[in-house]
Design a protein around this motif. Structure first.
Motif, mmCIF file in Angstrom:
data_model
loop_
_atom_site.group_PDB
_atom_site.id
_atom_site.type_symbol
_atom_site.label_atom_id
_atom_site.label_comp_id
_atom_site.label_asym_id
_atom_site.label_seq_id
_atom_site.Cartn_x
_atom_site.Cartn_y
_atom_site.Cartn_z
ATOM 1 N N VAL A 1 15.816 9.358 0.788
ATOM 2 C CA VAL A 1 16.224 10.654 0.239
ATOM 3 C C VAL A 1 16.729 11.591 1.329
ATOM 4 C CG1 VAL A 1 14.725 10.492 -1.769
ATOM 5 C CG2 VAL A 1 13.838 11.506 0.329
ATOM 6 N N ASN A 2 17.092 11.005 2.485
ATOM 7 C CA ASN A 2 17.723 11.745 3.579
ATOM 8 C C ASN A 2 16.821 12.793 4.214
ATOM 9 O OD1 ASN A 2 20.326 10.426 3.291
ATOM 10 N ND2 ASN A 2 20.511 11.575 1.386
ATOM 11 N N ALA A 3 15.506 12.607 4.106
ATOM 12 C CA ALA A 3 14.568 13.464 4.823
ATOM 13 C C ALA A 3 14.350 12.842 6.205
ATOM 14 C CB ALA A 3 13.257 13.584 4.048
ATOM 15 N N LEU A 4 15.312 13.032 7.088
ATOM 16 C CA LEU A 4 15.343 12.281 8.343
ATOM 17 C C LEU A 4 14.199 12.662 9.272
ATOM 18 C CD1 LEU A 4 19.195 12.402 8.954
ATOM 19 C CD2 LEU A 4 17.865 10.628 7.814
ATOM 20 N N GLY A 5 13.862 13.941 9.325
ATOM 21 C CA GLY A 5 12.743 14.359 10.160
ATOM 22 C C GLY A 5 11.439 13.737 9.700
ATOM 23 N N ASP A 6 11.223 13.722 8.380
ATOM 24 C CA ASP A 6 10.013 13.095 7.840
ATOM 25 C C ASP A 6 10.003 11.600 8.133
ATOM 26 O OD1 ASP A 6 9.140 15.493 6.890
ATOM 27 O OD2 ASP A 6 9.807 15.167 4.826
ATOM 28 N N ALA A 7 11.174 10.975 8.034
ATOM 29 C CA ALA A 7 11.244 9.537 8.317
ATOM 30 C C ALA A 7 10.825 9.246 9.755
ATOM 31 C CB ALA A 7 12.673 9.033 8.069
ATOM 32 N N ILE A 8 11.258 10.065 10.684
ATOM 33 C CA ILE A 8 10.883 9.865 12.088
ATOM 34 C C ILE A 8 9.376 10.061 12.272
ATOM 35 C CG2 ILE A 8 11.108 10.870 14.397
ATOM 36 C CD1 ILE A 8 14.067 11.364 13.741
ATOM 37 N N ARG A 9 8.837 11.101 11.667
ATOM 38 C CA ARG A 9 7.395 11.373 11.830
ATOM 39 C C ARG A 9 6.548 10.229 11.278
ATOM 40 N NH1 ARG A 9 9.255 16.659 11.026
ATOM 41 N NH2 ARG A 9 9.091 16.527 8.768
ATOM 42 N N TRP A 10 6.898 9.742 10.076
ATOM 43 C CA TRP A 10 6.100 8.657 9.487
ATOM 44 C C TRP A 10 6.257 7.369 10.294
ATOM 45 C CZ3 TRP A 10 2.163 9.493 6.679
ATOM 46 C CH2 TRP A 10 2.121 10.528 5.747
ATOM 47 N N ALA A 11 7.467 7.100 10.775
ATOM 48 C CA ALA A 11 7.677 5.881 11.564
ATOM 49 C C ALA A 11 6.881 5.947 12.869
ATOM 50 C CB ALA A 11 9.162 5.700 11.855
ATOM 51 N N GLU A 12 6.835 7.115 13.499
ATOM 52 C CA GLU A 12 6.054 7.254 14.731
ATOM 53 C C GLU A 12 4.560 7.087 14.455
ATOM 54 O OE1 GLU A 12 7.390 11.040 16.061
ATOM 55 O OE2 GLU A 12 9.034 10.215 17.279
ATOM 56 N N VAL B 1 -0.458 2.907 14.644
ATOM 57 C CA VAL B 1 -1.535 2.198 13.938
ATOM 58 C C VAL B 1 -1.845 0.910 14.693
ATOM 59 C CG1 VAL B 1 -2.205 1.053 11.793
ATOM 60 C CG2 VAL B 1 -0.845 3.160 11.718
ATOM 61 N N PRO B 2 -3.078 0.718 15.120
ATOM 62 C CA PRO B 2 -3.406 -0.503 15.883
ATOM 63 C C PRO B 2 -3.431 -1.740 14.990
ATOM 64 C CG PRO B 2 -5.379 0.797 15.474
ATOM 65 C CD PRO B 2 -4.245 1.617 14.973
ATOM 66 N N GLY B 3 -3.064 -2.868 15.575
ATOM 67 C CA GLY B 3 -3.182 -4.145 14.878
ATOM 68 C C GLY B 3 -2.089 -4.457 13.882
ATOM 69 N N GLU B 4 -1.029 -3.643 13.816
ATOM 70 C CA GLU B 4 0.042 -3.921 12.866
ATOM 71 C C GLU B 4 0.830 -5.150 13.315
ATOM 72 O OE1 GLU B 4 0.640 -3.024 10.062
ATOM 73 O OE2 GLU B 4 0.147 -0.928 9.676
ATOM 74 N N SER B 5 1.381 -5.869 12.341
ATOM 75 C CA SER B 5 2.182 -7.048 12.653
ATOM 76 C C SER B 5 3.502 -6.642 13.295
ATOM 77 C CB SER B 5 2.458 -7.838 11.377
ATOM 78 O OG SER B 5 3.326 -7.108 10.520
ATOM 79 N N GLU B 6 4.121 -7.605 13.976
ATOM 80 C CA GLU B 6 5.409 -7.335 14.594
ATOM 81 C C GLU B 6 6.471 -7.003 13.548
ATOM 82 O OE1 GLU B 6 6.376 -7.529 18.357
ATOM 83 O OE2 GLU B 6 4.490 -6.622 17.722
ATOM 84 N N ASP B 7 6.362 -7.620 12.374
ATOM 85 C CA ASP B 7 7.332 -7.345 11.311
ATOM 86 C C ASP B 7 7.251 -5.893 10.873
ATOM 87 O OD1 ASP B 7 9.252 -8.214 9.175
ATOM 88 O OD2 ASP B 7 7.582 -7.610 7.898
ATOM 89 N N THR C 1 0.837 -1.188 0.000
ATOM 90 C CA THR C 1 0.000 0.000 0.000
ATOM 91 C C THR C 1 0.870 1.235 0.000
ATOM 92 O OG1 THR C 1 -1.634 -1.204 1.289
ATOM 93 C CG2 THR C 1 -1.863 1.188 1.188
ATOM 94 N N ASP C 2 0.740 2.057 -1.061
ATOM 95 C CA ASP C 2 1.620 3.201 -1.214
ATOM 96 C C ASP C 2 1.459 4.217 -0.087
ATOM 97 O OD1 ASP C 2 2.627 2.117 -3.467
ATOM 98 O OD2 ASP C 2 1.393 3.265 -4.846
ATOM 99 N N GLU C 3 0.288 4.287 0.520
ATOM 100 C CA GLU C 3 0.059 5.276 1.568
ATOM 101 C C GLU C 3 0.391 4.736 2.954
ATOM 102 O OE1 GLU C 3 -4.749 4.304 1.656
ATOM 103 O OE2 GLU C 3 -3.988 6.179 0.858
ATOM 104 N N ASP C 4 0.947 3.542 3.022
ATOM 105 C CA ASP C 4 1.357 2.972 4.298
ATOM 106 C C ASP C 4 2.453 3.830 4.909
ATOM 107 O OD1 ASP C 4 2.209 1.490 6.416
ATOM 108 O OD2 ASP C 4 2.623 -0.333 5.273
ATOM 109 N N PRO C 5 2.307 4.270 6.175
ATOM 110 C CA PRO C 5 3.326 5.135 6.776
ATOM 111 C C PRO C 5 4.708 4.496 6.864
ATOM 112 C CG PRO C 5 1.713 4.403 8.418
ATOM 113 C CD PRO C 5 1.171 4.046 7.081
ATOM 114 N N VAL C 6 4.787 3.157 6.994
ATOM 115 C CA VAL C 6 6.110 2.519 7.026
ATOM 116 C C VAL C 6 6.818 2.711 5.698
ATOM 117 C CG1 VAL C 6 7.333 0.324 7.198
ATOM 118 C CG2 VAL C 6 5.490 0.833 8.787
#
Length: 842
Positions: free
Chosen positions: A431-442, A447-453, A417-422
């Motif tokens: 692309v070295n947008a480190l702040g954005d990477a942290i925000r999306w990962a958080e 997201v509830p119910g996500e797999s451990e992977d 899914t292209d809109e998946d935050p992971v």
């Protein structure tokens, strides 16, 4: 601009020459007037891309040939016209082009190196600068191609399109102008797909940028559903490649017509397109039914996928087998991943052996300006296989790391899914947008119910982003969370393990580093060493264990990894880069600055080849340090400035360290008034980040500059603080204590200097070597002993120090560097002069 190549045949990806009929694109495609060209040659973009000349311009932006001052290579930089920066639709389309091209990693798709945005809001896209002619230019010069030559181009192009489709991207503007027959440095011709400006990204839940009823594409290659402005899928690209194939085999386009209206009417007409066997040479007739199916107006009758089309072409050609691997092409040969049966033939023109692909594929002449040499006779039979001979037992091959910008996985490791935050977090990290990477990962972790992977991948992105921003405590915690959720020993687990090691190293947690050694040894005993990822972990451990003051263990880790690679044979660039970095660490601690320079340069090459911009930048900094150790302070300043210019906009953690080294080198060039403020600013950044290791190093640099200025009291204060900060970092504490002792001696406090001088020397003797200040450490101990009446011991220590220094110098092959090492480094010069006075000539 009808031809956007330069005189060397270089073409900027992403720009199209004028066509006989206009592109049906809502964006203006005319040449931008001079007033709209945003920048001029000589300008530097993002503090590292020096623009050299304009090589193409279009409605959206201008393409420059640029010089990447960090990596030292030519690139193509496409810069959006500034007046579009406030147009949301144009900004969205430019970003979409960048996202589409960057999403696909394939050898037959132009490689996106970086995406960024200038202060004026204009986006820029940096891609590899391709050298070669377009397929359009090749067809114009050659006319219809022989089937074998056509397939040598079509097969890799279709494989690249398949990779784009697998990533949810439809190109929608495939045509000969958007395929470049790129010549690699070794001479082979590699077809590359360019220009994703009209690409459609499959993004569920997002509104399309294309409005209903809007025509997009180049008319001659548009599928009927595109002409009718209906919903399109990957079969639109199948149609376009059908037209391209028809044209390559026949020399004409299937829907030729005068005027746009008549052309579009022919495409959507119920009348079948002309058959290839009516217009093409006889050799192309077997392909007629395959091309006809690709050009079926009924979507149900058209090939469902581009791979189906590709395989059908190969079968029509005589059942050419498709395999994963392929023989490496020789210089001037078309590189066709997937096709086999590479056999030697004799070139009738050059009378020299070349190689030909499958049943007499035409070999490309390396020096004929882009034409092809015809090979009409069948290849000779293959020589008989030699008799089987006894072989040694094979060493198990290491499982390679994925060919991806992420060391833990390629596109297949990402969600569908292209809109998946992971996925968005991983792309931001790419692309070295480190702040954005942290925000999306958080966001992903919420997201509830996500797999451990999935949660493990999110934690891994957090670990890497925090590590590069200098948030080492956060990086360590995130790495531990990632490891707990990933399969033990997997690529992802090792990526998390490696970043945990790096975080502990910068936090000065020697105990936890040594515990990681035990953990890696236990994993090896349980599962063996079967992956490149395992050896990368060993190299990372080796570097930080050496820095923690346990060099014998670090050497063993690095040398064991190197020996395993030697037995395994060829490995990927990411592992080669880490091996070089680990061996560089050994070299500097063993006092071999010349070997250190060679190895960090090799690490730069490896990380660059692996598309790891961040680690390549770190090693560029180390190249500057290597020149500093050799006394080449002007070269060191040049390299360090470039490294800082690239790393600073990304806010990478090592920027203060590089700035400190730059300030120190400037001081050695007599520019201490310029260097000291740079160090003081870097100190403030390190204090804010609570980075004790780098703060200690910067304090030592500041102390040395104060001493150069004659402020020994200030130098004593700074050096004493540095020693306190480096209490659990033996190598840095030794250097700080040596600087403290040197300043105390300069103030006449000989007795007070003896204790720090002796402690510094004891650290040095125990470790066996330190990166910075080894000569100073040995010299001040001798001076302190001499000043307190211990003459014999002082002379003995000084003689050992001179011998060791000259041994280091003897390892430097370049006489100029050897001379600068002994004469331009003040500590070395002072040691040699003092030893000559006390002991006589060496």
């Amino acid at each position: 601009m009808g031809d956007d190549r330069n005189e060397q045949g270089e073409r900027a990806p992403g720009m199209r020459p004028d066509d006989a009929l206009p592109d049906l694109d809502p964006e203006p495609r005319s040449i931008a007037p001079p007033s709209t060209i945003p920048l001029s040659p000589g300008t530097v973009v993002a503090d590292k891309f020096a623009l050299q000349r304009v090589i193409a311009s279009g409605g959206m932006g201008t393409v420059f040939e640029a010089w990447d001052t960090l990596i030292e290579r030519k690139v193509a930089l496409k810069l959006m016209h500034p007046h579009y920066a406030t147009d949301p639709s144009m900004v969205a389309r430019f970003r979409r082009e960048a996202q589409a091209a960057a999403r696909v990693q394939h050898p037959n798709i132009v490689n996106v190196l970086e995406v960024g945005r200038r202060r004026d809001g204009a986006f820029y896209l940096v891609q590899e600068l391709l050298v070669g002619q377009t397929l359009r230019e090749h067809l114009d010069a050659r006319g219809p191609l022989e089937p074998d030559e056509a397939l040598a181009i079509l097969v890799p192009v279709m494989s690249g399109i398949a990779a784009a489709h697998a990533s949810g991207i439809i190109h929608r503007d495939l045509k000969p102008e958007n395929v470049i027959l790129s010549r690699s440095p070794s001479g082979e011709i590699i077809p590359k797909i360019i220009d994703f400006g009209l690409a459609k990204l499959h993004e569920p839940g997002k509104q399309s940028l294309t409005r209903l009823g809007m025509l997009l594409g180049t008319p001659q290659y548009m599928a009927p559903e595109q002409v009718l402005a209906e919903k399109v899928d990957t079969r639109a690209d199948v149609w376009a490649m059908g037209v391209v194939t028809f044209e390559m085999l026949s020399g004409v386009q299937p829907f030729g017509a005068e005027g746009l209206a008549r052309l579009l009417a022919k495409i959507v007409s119920s009348e079948p397109p002309p058959s290839l066997d009516f217009v093409a040479p006889k050799a192309a007739w077997p392909f007629a039914p395959v091309v006809a199916r690709a050009l079926a107006r009924d979507l149900k009758e058209r090939f469902a996928t581009i791979l189906d089309f590709r395989d059908a072409l190969c079968e029509a050609h005589g059942g050419a087998r498709l395999l994963v691997g392929h023989a490496a092409p020789h210089a001037g040969q078309l590189a066709v991943p997937g096709l086999v049966d590479v056999v030697p033939i004799e070139d009738p023109v050059l009378d020299a052996p070349v190689h030909d692909l499958a049943e007499g594929f035409a070999a490309h002449h390396a020096d004929d300006g882009g034409g092809y040499v015809r090979v009409n006779r069948p290849p000779p039979p293959m020589p008989p296989r030699p008799a089987a001979t006894p072989q040694r037992p094979r060493v198990p091959v290491l499982t390679p790391l994925p060919a991806s910008r992420t060391e833990w996985g390629g596109p297949e490791s990402r969600s569908q899914t292209d809109e998946d935050p992971v996925k968005l977090a991983e792309e931001a990290l790419d692309v070295n947008a480190l702040g954005d990477a942290i925000r999306w990962a958080e966001i992903a972790l919420e997201v509830p119910g996500e797999s451990e992977d999935v949660r493990g991948k999110a934690w891994l992105v957090l670990a890497i982003a925090h590590r590069w921003l200098g948030h080492y405590s956060e990086a360590a915690r995130a790495a531990q969370e990632a490891m707990a959720r990933m399969a033990r020993g997997s690529n992802g687990w090792h990526a998390a393990f490696g970043h945990l090691v790096i975080a502990y190293g910068y936090l000065g947690r020697k105990d936890r580093l040594l515990a990681r050694v035990d953990e890696l040894v236990q994993l090896e005993e349980e599962e063996g060493v079967t992956t490149e990822a395992h050896l990368v972990s060993a190299c990372r451990l080796a570097i930080f264990v050496i820095r923690a003051g346990v060099p014998p263990l670090g050497r063993k880790l690095a040398r064991d990894a190197h020996s395993r690679v030697a037995r395994a044979g060829a490995v990927g660039p990411f592992l080669r880069a880490w091996l070089a970095a680990a061996r560089a660490e050994i070299a500097i601690f063993e006092g071999d600055p010349a070997a250190y320079l060679r190895r960090v340069e090799a690490a730069v090459d490896g990380f660059t080849e692996a598309s790891d911009v961040r680690n390549a930048c770190v090693q560029r900094t180390n190249v500057g340090l290597a020149y500093m150790h050799l006394g080449a302070y002007d070269r060191a300043c040049f390299g360090l400035r470039r490294a800082v210019a690239v790393a600073e906009p990304m806010q990478l953690d090592f920027v203060p360290f590089a700035q400190g080294a730059l300030g120190y080198c400037l001081a050695h060039l007599g520019r201490d008034a310029e260097g000291l403020p740079i160090i003081e600013a870097a100190l403030e950044t390190s204090r804010q980040r609570k980075d004790r290791r780098r703060e200690a190093g910067l304090l030592v640099h500041a102390a040395r500059i104060r001493a150069m200025q004659g402020d020994h009291v200030g130098a004593v204060t700074l050096a004493r603080t540095a020693a306190e900060e480096a209490e659990d970092i033996p190598a840095q504490r030794a250097y700080a204590l040596a600087v403290l002792a040197s300043s105390l001696l300069a103030e006449g406090h000989t007795v007070a200097a003896l204790a720090p001088a002796s402690e510094a020397a004891s650290h040095l003797d125990r470790i066996g070597g330190i990166e910075d200040g080894e000569a100073l450490t040995r010299l001040v101990q001798a001076l302190a002993l001499h000043g307190t009446g211990q003459e014999a011991d002082a002379k003995r220590r000084l003689g050992e120090a001179r011998r060791r220094l000259l041994e280091k110098a003897d390892k430097i092959g370049d006489r100029r560097f050897r001379r600068s090492f002994l004469e331009q480094v003040p500590d070395h010069r002072r040691l040699i002069e003092t030893a000559a006075q006390w002991l006589g000539p060496a």
